[in-house]
Design an enzyme around this catalytic site. Structure first.
Site, PDB file in Angstrom:
ATOM      1  N   SER A   8       0.831  -1.197   0.000  1.00  0.00           N
ATOM      2  CA  SER A   8       0.000   0.000   0.000  1.00  0.00           C
ATOM      3  C   SER A   8       0.866   1.248   0.000  1.00  0.00           C
ATOM      4  O   SER A   8       1.631   1.497   0.932  1.00  0.00           O
ATOM      5  CB  SER A   8      -0.916   0.004   1.230  1.00  0.00           C
ATOM      6  N   HIS A  32      -0.958  -1.084  -4.343  1.00  0.00           N
ATOM      7  CA  HIS A  32      -2.289  -0.642  -3.910  1.00  0.00           C
ATOM      8  C   HIS A  32      -2.248   0.866  -3.672  1.00  0.00           C
ATOM      9  O   HIS A  32      -1.382   1.368  -2.947  1.00  0.00           O
ATOM     10  CB  HIS A  32      -2.663  -1.377  -2.612  1.00  0.00           C
ATOM     11  N   ASP A  34      -4.486   4.061  -2.465  1.00  0.00           N
ATOM     12  CA  ASP A  34      -5.688   4.514  -1.762  1.00  0.00           C
ATOM     13  C   ASP A  34      -5.999   5.969  -2.077  1.00  0.00           C
ATOM     14  O   ASP A  34      -5.141   6.845  -1.920  1.00  0.00           O
ATOM     15  CB  ASP A  34      -5.502   4.372  -0.243  1.00  0.00           C
ATOM     16  N   MET A  36      -8.559   9.021  -1.021  1.00  0.00           N
ATOM     17  CA  MET A  36      -9.506   9.454   0.015  1.00  0.00           C
ATOM     18  C   MET A  36      -9.818  10.934  -0.166  1.00  0.00           C
ATOM     19  O   MET A  36      -8.923  11.732  -0.455  1.00  0.00           O
ATOM     20  CB  MET A  36      -8.922   9.212   1.405  1.00  0.00           C
ATOM     21  N   HIS A  65      -7.966   2.011  -5.087  1.00  0.00           N
ATOM     22  CA  HIS A  65      -9.101   1.889  -4.168  1.00  0.00           C
ATOM     23  C   HIS A  65      -9.671   3.280  -3.915  1.00  0.00           C
ATOM     24  O   HIS A  65      -9.035   4.106  -3.259  1.00  0.00           O
ATOM     25  CB  HIS A  65      -8.620   1.235  -2.862  1.00  0.00           C
ATOM     26  N   MET A  67     -11.945   5.574  -2.061  1.00  0.00           N
ATOM     27  CA  MET A  67     -12.760   5.817  -0.860  1.00  0.00           C
ATOM     28  C   MET A  67     -13.291   7.241  -0.956  1.00  0.00           C
ATOM     29  O   MET A  67     -12.907   8.127  -0.180  1.00  0.00           O
ATOM     30  CB  MET A  67     -11.912   5.612   0.402  1.00  0.00           C
ATOM     31  N   MET A 139     -12.092  -4.946   3.926  1.00  0.00           N
ATOM     32  CA  MET A 139     -11.394  -4.007   4.810  1.00  0.00           C
ATOM     33  C   MET A 139     -11.355  -4.608   6.215  1.00  0.00           C
ATOM     34  O   MET A 139     -12.390  -4.811   6.838  1.00  0.00           O
ATOM     35  CB  MET A 139     -12.117  -2.658   4.836  1.00  0.00           C
ATOM     36  N   ASP A 177      -7.235  -5.774   3.244  1.00  0.00           N
ATOM     37  CA  ASP A 177      -6.421  -4.594   3.540  1.00  0.00           C
ATOM     38  C   ASP A 177      -6.693  -4.127   4.959  1.00  0.00           C
ATOM     39  O   ASP A 177      -7.833  -3.868   5.328  1.00  0.00           O
ATOM     40  CB  ASP A 177      -6.773  -3.482   2.542  1.00  0.00           C
ATOM     41  N   GLY A 179      -3.983  -3.861   8.706  1.00  0.00           N
ATOM     42  CA  GLY A 179      -3.327  -4.602   9.779  1.00  0.00           C
ATOM     43  C   GLY A 179      -2.677  -5.895   9.322  1.00  0.00           C
ATOM     44  O   GLY A 179      -2.521  -6.838  10.112  1.00  0.00           O
TER      45      GLY A 179
END
Length: 217
Positions: A8, A32, A34, A36, A65, A67, A139, A177, A179
């Site tokens: 990520s 990956h 992200d 946002m 991804h 969001m 998630m 995705d 932790g």
């Protein structure tokens, strides 16, 4: 199929972007990315311009991804910047038909399409989409921030998506995705995950070793 590791880029040290990406490439087939908007989630990350820079450095599969609200408005910009797959959240669509139309538009543009949902969103909200998508992103933390602890209850959600896939002969990959480390990554793989997304575990440690540990069965 072989397990896929997708580092990520949210956890990337951008002062060392090129070096860290090249180090991660030693075992990572995907990256990956992200996105946002500060509306759908309480954080702001990257736009298409950074993705374009990353895509100029690596030829790996770029897993984006979104969001964000109104994700379909930004499909073309991210595709032009190098996205190979775009994942949207089921919660952003008022009607399932709108979400399916968005997924079909991605396919028409030659892009893989995925769905995701918050941990608190019932899995039933994803079921109408499953026959249309290439990827289901589970998630295992609340979306919005990196470095969170893995929610163990989401392992059962992975198993449920795997069960639905086998039962209906669907073709989607299952990605997870949040932790992810060596221990939680093995748990997720055992439950049916194909793609392990990891950020801080990879980029805050020895990058090559961290990626290799996720590939190790």
């Amino acid at each position: 199929m072989n397990k896929i590791v997708s580092p990520s880029l949210l956890s990337l040290d951008f002062k060392q972007m090129s070096l860290q990406i090249k180090r991660a490439e030693t075992g990572a087939a995907w990256f990956h990315y992200d996105v946002m908007d500060g509306v759908f989630v309480d954080n702001i990350s990257f736009g298409p311009n950074i993705l374009s820079q990353v895509s100029s450095i690596t030829d790996r599969f770029m897993d984006v991804h979104l969001m964000i609200v109104r994700p379909e408005k930004y499909f073309d910009a991210f595709i032009e910047a190098g996205a190979n797959a775009i994942t949207v959240h089921v919660e952003t669509f008022e009607q399932v038909e709108d979400g399916i139309k968005a997924i079909e538009s991605l396919h028409e543009k030659g892009i893989k399409a995925g769905i995701s949902l918050r941990p608190s969103t019932p899995i039933e909200h994803a079921i109408p989409y499953l026959k249309f998508v290439d990827l289901v992103l589970v998630m295992s933390v609340e979306p919005g921030f990196g470095g969170q602890k893995f929610m163990s209850s989401m392992a059962d959600r992975i198993a449920e998506f795997d069960k639905l896939r086998k039962l209906n002969n669907y073709g989607y990959l299952i990605s997870v995705d949040g932790g992810i480390n060596e221990e939680t990554g093995k748990l997720c793989s055992d439950k049916g995950a194909d793609v392990l997304v990891a950020g801080s575990y990879i980029f805050n440690n020895d990058i090559e070793k961290a990626v290799a540990s996720l590939l190790h069965e």
